[in-house]
Design a protein around this motif. Structure first.
Motif, PDB file in Angstrom:
ATOM      1  N   GLN A 118       0.541  -1.090   0.013  1.00  0.00           N
ATOM      2  CA  GLN A 118      -0.086  -0.091  -0.030  1.00  0.00           C
ATOM      3  C   GLN A 118       0.730   1.238   0.052  1.00  0.00           C
ATOM      4  OE1 GLN A 118      -3.917  -0.276   0.419  1.00  0.00           O
ATOM      5  NE2 GLN A 118      -3.179  -1.802  -0.707  1.00  0.00           N
ATOM      6  N   VAL A 119       0.501   2.311  -0.739  1.00  0.00           N
ATOM      7  CA  VAL A 119       0.864   3.502  -0.935  1.00  0.00           C
ATOM      8  C   VAL A 119      -0.088   4.766  -0.609  1.00  0.00           C
ATOM      9  CG1 VAL A 119       2.981   2.750  -2.280  1.00  0.00           C
ATOM     10  CG2 VAL A 119       0.995   3.854  -3.302  1.00  0.00           C
ATOM     11  N   ASP A 120       0.562   5.876  -0.325  1.00  0.00           N
ATOM     12  CA  ASP A 120      -0.480   6.762   0.091  1.00  0.00           C
ATOM     13  C   ASP A 120      -0.874   7.601  -1.232  1.00  0.00           C
ATOM     14  OD1 ASP A 120      -1.658   8.860   1.132  1.00  0.00           O
ATOM     15  OD2 ASP A 120      -0.135   9.923   2.086  1.00  0.00           O
ATOM     16  N   ILE A 121      -1.950   7.698  -1.462  1.00  0.00           N
ATOM     17  CA  ILE A 121      -2.388   8.588  -2.657  1.00  0.00           C
ATOM     18  C   ILE A 121      -3.228   9.709  -2.224  1.00  0.00           C
ATOM     19  CG2 ILE A 121      -2.354   6.451  -4.183  1.00  0.00           C
ATOM     20  CD1 ILE A 121      -5.488   6.776  -3.997  1.00  0.00           C
ATOM     21  N   GLY A 122      -3.154  10.319  -0.980  1.00  0.00           N
ATOM     22  CA  GLY A 122      -3.552  11.669  -0.647  1.00  0.00           C
ATOM     23  C   GLY A 122      -4.975  11.328  -0.055  1.00  0.00           C
ATOM     24  N   THR A 123      -5.812  10.719  -0.755  1.00  0.00           N
ATOM     25  CA  THR A 123      -7.277  10.383  -0.274  1.00  0.00           C
ATOM     26  C   THR A 123      -7.238   9.182   0.422  1.00  0.00           C
ATOM     27  OG1 THR A 123      -7.861   9.563  -2.448  1.00  0.00           O
ATOM     28  CG2 THR A 123      -8.438  11.599  -2.245  1.00  0.00           C
ATOM     29  N   ASN A 124      -6.322   8.226   0.284  1.00  0.00           N
ATOM     30  CA  ASN A 124      -6.438   7.060   0.919  1.00  0.00           C
ATOM     31  C   ASN A 124      -4.978   6.259   0.696  1.00  0.00           C
ATOM     32  OD1 ASN A 124      -7.897   6.653  -1.493  1.00  0.00           O
ATOM     33  ND2 ASN A 124      -7.819   4.540  -1.080  1.00  0.00           N
ATOM     34  N   ARG A 125      -5.148   4.972   0.806  1.00  0.00           N
ATOM     35  CA  ARG A 125      -3.729   4.277   0.666  1.00  0.00           C
ATOM     36  C   ARG A 125      -4.373   2.993  -0.445  1.00  0.00           C
ATOM     37  NH1 ARG A 125       0.466   5.082   3.774  1.00  0.00           N
ATOM     38  NH2 ARG A 125       1.462   3.208   3.081  1.00  0.00           N
ATOM     39  N   LYS A 126      -3.433   2.879  -1.480  1.00  0.00           N
ATOM     40  CA  LYS A 126      -4.005   1.921  -2.431  1.00  0.00           C
ATOM     41  C   LYS A 126      -2.653   0.981  -2.893  1.00  0.00           C
ATOM     42  CE  LYS A 126      -6.785   2.491  -5.826  1.00  0.00           C
ATOM     43  NZ  LYS A 126      -7.364   3.040  -7.046  1.00  0.00           N
ATOM     44  N   GLU A 127      -2.874   0.107  -3.465  1.00  0.00           N
ATOM     45  CA  GLU A 127      -1.565  -0.823  -3.935  1.00  0.00           C
ATOM     46  C   GLU A 127      -0.703  -0.038  -4.825  1.00  0.00           C
ATOM     47  OE1 GLU A 127      -5.225  -1.904  -6.749  1.00  0.00           O
ATOM     48  OE2 GLU A 127      -4.797  -1.473  -4.626  1.00  0.00           O
ATOM     49  N   SER A 215     -11.245  17.344  -8.359  1.00  0.00           N
ATOM     50  CA  SER A 215     -10.465  18.182  -7.222  1.00  0.00           C
ATOM     51  C   SER A 215     -10.276  17.545  -5.934  1.00  0.00           C
ATOM     52  CB  SER A 215     -11.333  19.456  -6.865  1.00  0.00           C
ATOM     53  OG  SER A 215     -10.876  20.235  -6.264  1.00  0.00           O
ATOM     54  N   VAL A 216      -8.836  17.483  -5.459  1.00  0.00           N
ATOM     55  CA  VAL A 216      -8.670  16.795  -4.435  1.00  0.00           C
ATOM     56  C   VAL A 216      -7.573  17.495  -3.540  1.00  0.00           C
ATOM     57  CG1 VAL A 216      -7.386  14.818  -3.605  1.00  0.00           C
ATOM     58  CG2 VAL A 216      -8.935  14.478  -5.640  1.00  0.00           C
ATOM     59  N   HIS A 217      -8.103  17.836  -2.323  1.00  0.00           N
ATOM     60  CA  HIS A 217      -7.205  18.476  -1.325  1.00  0.00           C
ATOM     61  C   HIS A 217      -7.302  17.743   0.139  1.00  0.00           C
ATOM     62  CE1 HIS A 217      -6.013  22.449   1.154  1.00  0.00           C
ATOM     63  NE2 HIS A 217      -5.071  21.505   0.852  1.00  0.00           N
ATOM     64  N   ALA A 218      -6.298  16.584   0.119  1.00  0.00           N
ATOM     65  CA  ALA A 218      -6.316  15.786   1.040  1.00  0.00           C
ATOM     66  C   ALA A 218      -4.762  15.044   1.256  1.00  0.00           C
ATOM     67  CB  ALA A 218      -7.256  14.767   1.017  1.00  0.00           C
ATOM     68  N   THR A 223      -4.898  18.655  -5.974  1.00  0.00           N
ATOM     69  CA  THR A 223      -5.040  18.735  -7.600  1.00  0.00           C
ATOM     70  C   THR A 223      -5.739  20.098  -8.124  1.00  0.00           C
ATOM     71  OG1 THR A 223      -7.036  17.736  -7.647  1.00  0.00           O
ATOM     72  CG2 THR A 223      -5.211  16.277  -7.866  1.00  0.00           C
ATOM     73  N   ARG A 224      -6.059  20.841  -6.989  1.00  0.00           N
ATOM     74  CA  ARG A 224      -6.762  22.228  -7.527  1.00  0.00           C
ATOM     75  C   ARG A 224      -6.166  23.122  -8.472  1.00  0.00           C
ATOM     76  NH1 ARG A 224      -8.037  24.401  -1.711  1.00  0.00           N
ATOM     77  NH2 ARG A 224      -5.609  23.901  -1.617  1.00  0.00           N
ATOM     78  N   PRO A 225      -4.622  23.066  -8.435  1.00  0.00           N
ATOM     79  CA  PRO A 225      -4.198  23.904  -9.510  1.00  0.00           C
ATOM     80  C   PRO A 225      -4.140  23.313 -10.934  1.00  0.00           C
ATOM     81  CG  PRO A 225      -2.882  23.737  -7.475  1.00  0.00           C
ATOM     82  CD  PRO A 225      -3.922  23.029  -7.340  1.00  0.00           C
ATOM     83  N   ARG A 262     -12.216  10.973 -12.006  1.00  0.00           N
ATOM     84  CA  ARG A 262     -11.642  10.314 -10.874  1.00  0.00           C
ATOM     85  C   ARG A 262     -10.915  10.788  -9.797  1.00  0.00           C
ATOM     86  NH1 ARG A 262     -10.559   4.349 -12.789  1.00  0.00           N
ATOM     87  NH2 ARG A 262     -10.374   3.672 -10.779  1.00  0.00           N
ATOM     88  N   THR A 263     -11.052  10.446  -8.531  1.00  0.00           N
ATOM     89  CA  THR A 263     -10.176  11.127  -7.444  1.00  0.00           C
ATOM     90  C   THR A 263      -9.608   9.821  -6.757  1.00  0.00           C
ATOM     91  OG1 THR A 263     -12.338  11.146  -6.089  1.00  0.00           O
ATOM     92  CG2 THR A 263     -11.862  13.106  -7.236  1.00  0.00           C
TER      93      THR A 263
END
Length: 316
Positions: A118-127, A215-218, A223-225, A262-263
């Protein structure tokens, strides 16, 4: 890449299912051609058609609503990214940097423990990564994406761009992880980045779609810019891909628009540069598989993607 399972945002401002991307482009392209100056010729690859000029881009003002593994290095190789980079030459894109991310890796099939980390993708952790998909005859997504990436690199370099790949033929045995793929584009300060994929949906589901960052800010993600410029990049790539390949927008995602937002993708969430994904077709559909396994069609796919990127960079 398969869409069995992961959540994704519905396309914004949905259109009817009559393929609005096709209708919009049919109206826009003739007018754009009248005002488009022919720029430096872009030649085809060994299996593709020669072009003497690049077709017109979709205008920046256009509104299209987004709605048999190959041999790899030894199994003990570390999966740290060693992106391939070659300086561009002279041409209209001299000084521009493009990062091309060929999805997955042929060695992932033999390194499931590593890519399931698992790696950190900002919103949560994924493979870290996935194996990707393949045609029923065993032509893998990883093989397809690298081939298109090589063709795309050649086309962009002829326009003067410096092109960096997140993985190449001499890449480690697996990966790189999705967070590292994003970092490669960020570190390069890319003017544009694209991740190349092919889907693994059911037979009868066919067509391409472009994935736009929501748009993700976590956490580490903001990604807003890049949401706006990524949308612009995606619209231009979709329009040119459609025209060059004749591949229709997806009939199973995006309500016929050819766009999905997608986020939940680390490669987009962690990007600080304009970036999109393109799913070039469905490897599990017999009609799409016949195209994806054709060298001539892959050349046209690279041509369409290239023209979209060139259009974006010449206006940016």
């Amino acid at each position: 890449m398969s869409y069995t399972g992961p959540d994704f945002d519905p396309p914004q401002q949905r259109r009817p299912r009559r393929g609005p991307l096709t209708v919009a482009l049919a109206a826009l392209v003739p007018g754009a051609l009248l005002g488009w100056l022919v720029y430096e010729a872009v030649g085809g690859g060994p299996d593709g058609k020669d072009r003497t000029a690049s077709p017109a881009p979709v205008p920046r003002s256009a509104t299209v609503s987004p709605a048999t593994p190959a041999a790899s290095p030894g199994d003990d190789a570390k999966a740290s990214a060693s992106p391939s980079a070659r300086p561009g030459g002279t041409g209209p894109l001299k000084g521009k940097v493009v990062v091309v991310d060929p999805g997955h890796n042929p060695g992932n099939f033999r390194h499931t423990a590593e890519i399931n980390r698992q790696v950190d993708i900002g919103t949560n952790r994924k493979e870290c990564d996935t194996t990707g998909t393949s045609t029923n005859d065993g032509y893998t997504e990883a093989e397809f994406t690298l081939d298109v990436a090589h063709r795309l690199r050649t086309l962009l370099e002829r326009q003067g761009a410096t092109v960096k790949l997140t993985r190449d033929g001499d890449s480690p045995a697996w990966g790189p992880c999705v967070d590292e793929r994003a970092r490669i584009g960020n570190t390069a300060r890319a003017d544009a980045a694209i991740s190349i994929h092919a889907d693994g949906s059911a037979d009868g589901n066919r067509g391409f779609h472009v994935i736009l960052p929501g748009s993700v800010h976590a956490g580490a993600a903001d990604t807003r810019p890049i949401v706006g410029p990524s949308h612009d990049l995606g619209v231009r790539i979709a329009g040119n891909f459609l025209r060059e390949t004749g591949e229709p927008p997806s009939n199973y995602l995006g309500d016929g628009t050819g766009f999905v937002t997608r986020t939940d993708l680390g490669g987009l969430n962690l990007s600080t540069v304009p970036k999109v994904f393109i799913e070039c077709g469905n490897m599990r559909d017999s009609k799409d598989a016949a195209l994806l396994t054709s060298g001539a069609w892959r050349q046209r796919a690279a041509q369409g993607i290239s023209e979209g990127i060139v259009s974006f960079l010449r206006e940016s």
